[in-house]
Scaffold this active site. Structure first.
Site, PDB file in Angstrom:
ATOM      1  N   CYS A 142       0.825  -1.211   0.000  1.00 47.00           N
ATOM      2  CA  CYS A 142       0.000   0.000   0.000  1.00 47.00           C
ATOM      3  C   CYS A 142       0.862   1.265   0.000  1.00 47.00           C
ATOM      4  O   CYS A 142       1.572   1.520  -0.957  1.00 47.00           O
ATOM      5  CB  CYS A 142      -0.986  -0.026   1.160  1.00 47.00           C
ATOM      6  SG  CYS A 142      -2.390   1.101   0.899  1.00 47.00           S
ATOM      7  N   LYS A 163     -11.994   8.497  -1.354  1.00 44.57           N
ATOM      8  CA  LYS A 163     -11.262   7.342  -0.851  1.00 44.57           C
ATOM      9  C   LYS A 163     -11.637   6.082  -1.617  1.00 44.57           C
ATOM     10  O   LYS A 163     -12.817   5.794  -1.835  1.00 44.57           O
ATOM     11  CB  LYS A 163     -11.552   7.146   0.641  1.00 44.57           C
ATOM     12  CG  LYS A 163     -10.747   6.030   1.285  1.00 44.57           C
ATOM     13  CD  LYS A 163     -11.007   5.948   2.791  1.00 44.57           C
ATOM     14  CE  LYS A 163     -10.133   4.887   3.439  1.00 44.57           C
ATOM     15  NZ  LYS A 163     -10.339   4.823   4.908  1.00 44.57           N
ATOM     16  N   SER A 192      -7.865   0.373   0.703  1.00 46.59           N
ATOM     17  CA  SER A 192      -8.293   1.432   1.608  1.00 46.59           C
ATOM     18  C   SER A 192      -7.265   2.546   1.535  1.00 46.59           C
ATOM     19  O   SER A 192      -6.282   2.559   2.271  1.00 46.59           O
ATOM     20  CB  SER A 192      -8.416   0.892   3.038  1.00 46.59           C
ATOM     21  OG  SER A 192      -8.773   1.927   3.927  1.00 46.59           O
ATOM     22  N   HIS A 235      -4.436  -4.570   0.104  1.00 45.33           N
ATOM     23  CA  HIS A 235      -4.179  -5.218   1.393  1.00 45.33           C
ATOM     24  C   HIS A 235      -4.678  -6.666   1.375  1.00 45.33           C
ATOM     25  O   HIS A 235      -5.675  -6.993   2.040  1.00 45.33           O
ATOM     26  CB  HIS A 235      -4.865  -4.449   2.522  1.00 45.33           C
ATOM     27  CG  HIS A 235      -4.193  -3.165   2.874  1.00 45.33           C
ATOM     28  ND1 HIS A 235      -3.019  -3.115   3.599  1.00 45.33           N
ATOM     29  CD2 HIS A 235      -4.532  -1.883   2.578  1.00 45.33           C
ATOM     30  CE1 HIS A 235      -2.668  -1.842   3.763  1.00 45.33           C
ATOM     31  NE2 HIS A 235      -3.557  -1.079   3.151  1.00 45.33           N
ATOM     32  N   GLU A 237      -3.613  -9.036   2.944  1.00 40.16           N
ATOM     33  CA  GLU A 237      -3.448  -9.623   4.276  1.00 40.16           C
ATOM     34  C   GLU A 237      -4.558  -9.240   5.248  1.00 40.16           C
ATOM     35  O   GLU A 237      -4.636  -9.770   6.364  1.00 40.16           O
ATOM     36  CB  GLU A 237      -2.095  -9.200   4.872  1.00 40.16           C
ATOM     37  CG  GLU A 237      -2.032  -7.797   5.432  1.00 40.16           C
ATOM     38  CD  GLU A 237      -1.935  -6.693   4.375  1.00 40.16           C
ATOM     39  OE1 GLU A 237      -1.974  -5.503   4.741  1.00 40.16           O
ATOM     40  OE2 GLU A 237      -1.821  -7.032   3.172  1.00 40.16           O
ATOM     41  N   ARG A 249     -15.113   3.279  12.615  1.00 42.69           N
ATOM     42  CA  ARG A 249     -14.264   4.254  13.296  1.00 42.69           C
ATOM     43  C   ARG A 249     -14.471   5.644  12.700  1.00 42.69           C
ATOM     44  O   ARG A 249     -14.662   6.631  13.426  1.00 42.69           O
ATOM     45  CB  ARG A 249     -12.798   3.848  13.170  1.00 42.69           C
ATOM     46  CG  ARG A 249     -11.793   4.824  13.751  1.00 42.69           C
ATOM     47  CD  ARG A 249     -10.420   4.590  13.140  1.00 42.69           C
ATOM     48  NE  ARG A 249     -10.397   4.894  11.715  1.00 42.69           N
ATOM     49  CZ  ARG A 249      -9.478   4.418  10.868  1.00 42.69           C
ATOM     50  NH1 ARG A 249      -8.512   3.627  11.286  1.00 42.69           N
ATOM     51  NH2 ARG A 249      -9.525   4.763   9.586  1.00 42.69           N
TER      52      ARG A 249
END
Length: 307
Positions: A142, A163, A192, A235, A237, A249
């Site tokens: 990333c 985003k 992300s 990502h 993982e 969040r």
């Protein structure tokens, strides 16, 4: 695959509950083999979450892997205790005279800042230069991938209009390359991020090879130096709930955030997210360990590997 970690690493218990074979230091010293030595430069704020995700991803080959957690000394972590860092991490200056079979540079939540304004940028440049001579193969994740493409190839990131957030389809572009061996023609992976490295700029550089891309998310998997440098823009993982945690969040902080794409069943954030990328993520890390680390590193780690 047995992953060798320190006996009292907190995530060790979680991995063992998932039936992942974790070998402690005592048992490892009684095996007459040389494990693959992987350094993990963890730049993420919640370091234990990243430890768990990446150790899980590295656990799917029959090879023994010795993990060395590395941190930068030019930045003070605010989200991970100093006790945890002191017990389980080495600063780069303590390992820079060592050789590693493989190295992972994670992302970091600084993507909207110019690289030169990141407080550990000078140290990170030193680390990226060091990997060219002391590491057989390095994976950049990333923001780590964006930073490495900027440092090594001069390709800067650009701000996205909004985003890029969710799970996106990608297609394999070069099936003959071992890194994508076993991939389906189309696979899913999470993203992300607020910035991107333009795929056109990557295509223009003959030193870089795009192995997987998305019509929406752009380049996903890029390789250079015959596998000595690997760049992963997303990502693979991530856990099932990582995007869920990020979404909730940001909502709780009244930050502008859209529902993650192709993630919740029926786009209902109260439902359990679907885990649709784990198999390809495991395949990616397994291929890396086997073809670009294990089969490429000299047994005594003397000299630069020839691919």
């Amino acid at each position: 695959m047995p992953i060798r970690v320190q006996n009292d690493l907190p995530v060790k218990e979680i991995l063992e509950k998932e039936n992942i074979f974790v070998m402690d230091e005592f048992r490892a010293t009684h095996q007459d083999i040389r494990p693959i030595r992987i350094g993990l430069l963890n730049l993420m704020p919640l370091k234990e979450d990243t430890e768990l995700q990446l150790l899980r991803s590295l656990s799917n080959t029959p090879l023994q892997v010795d993990i060395v957690f590395v941190t930068v000394k030019s930045h003070e972590s605010k989200n991970t205790s100093a006790n945890h860092l002191n017990r389980f991490y080495e600063t780069f200056d303590k390992v820079k005279n060592q050789k590693f079979d493989g190295f992972i540079i994670t992302g970091a939540p600084v993507e909207q800042m110019p690289f030169e304004e990141v407080d550990y940028w000078e140290e990170l440049k030193e680390i990226m230069e060091w990997t060219k001579t002391n590491v057989t193969s390095t994976i950049h994740l990333c923001w780590g991938a964006q930073a490495a493409l900027y440092y090594h190839y001069g390709i800067d990131k650009v701000q996205l209009p909004s985003k890029l957030f969710g799970v996106f389809e990608h297609k394999v572009m070069n099936r003959k390359i071992p890194l994508v061996r076993g991939f389906d023609d189309v696979f899913l992976a999470p993203h992300s991020r607020h910035t991107d490295v333009p795929i056109e700029k990557i295509r223009e550089d003959d030193r870089l090879m795009i192995l997987a891309e998305s019509d929406v998310a752009g380049a996903f998997l890029v390789m250079a130096e015959d596998g000595r440098q690997i760049f992963v823009m997303g990502h693979p993982e991530y856990d099932r709930i990582t995007l869920d945690q990020e979404y909730k969040r940001d909502k709780s902080k009244n930050l502008p955030i859209e529902l993650p794409v192709n993630y919740y069943p029926n786009d209902d954030c109260e439902q359990k997210p679907l885990l649709t990328w784990r198999a390809h993520g495991n395949t990616l890390y397994g291929n890396w360990l086997n073809y670009y680390v294990y089969q490429a590193t000299p047994y005594d780690m003397i000299g630069t590997p020839q691919f």
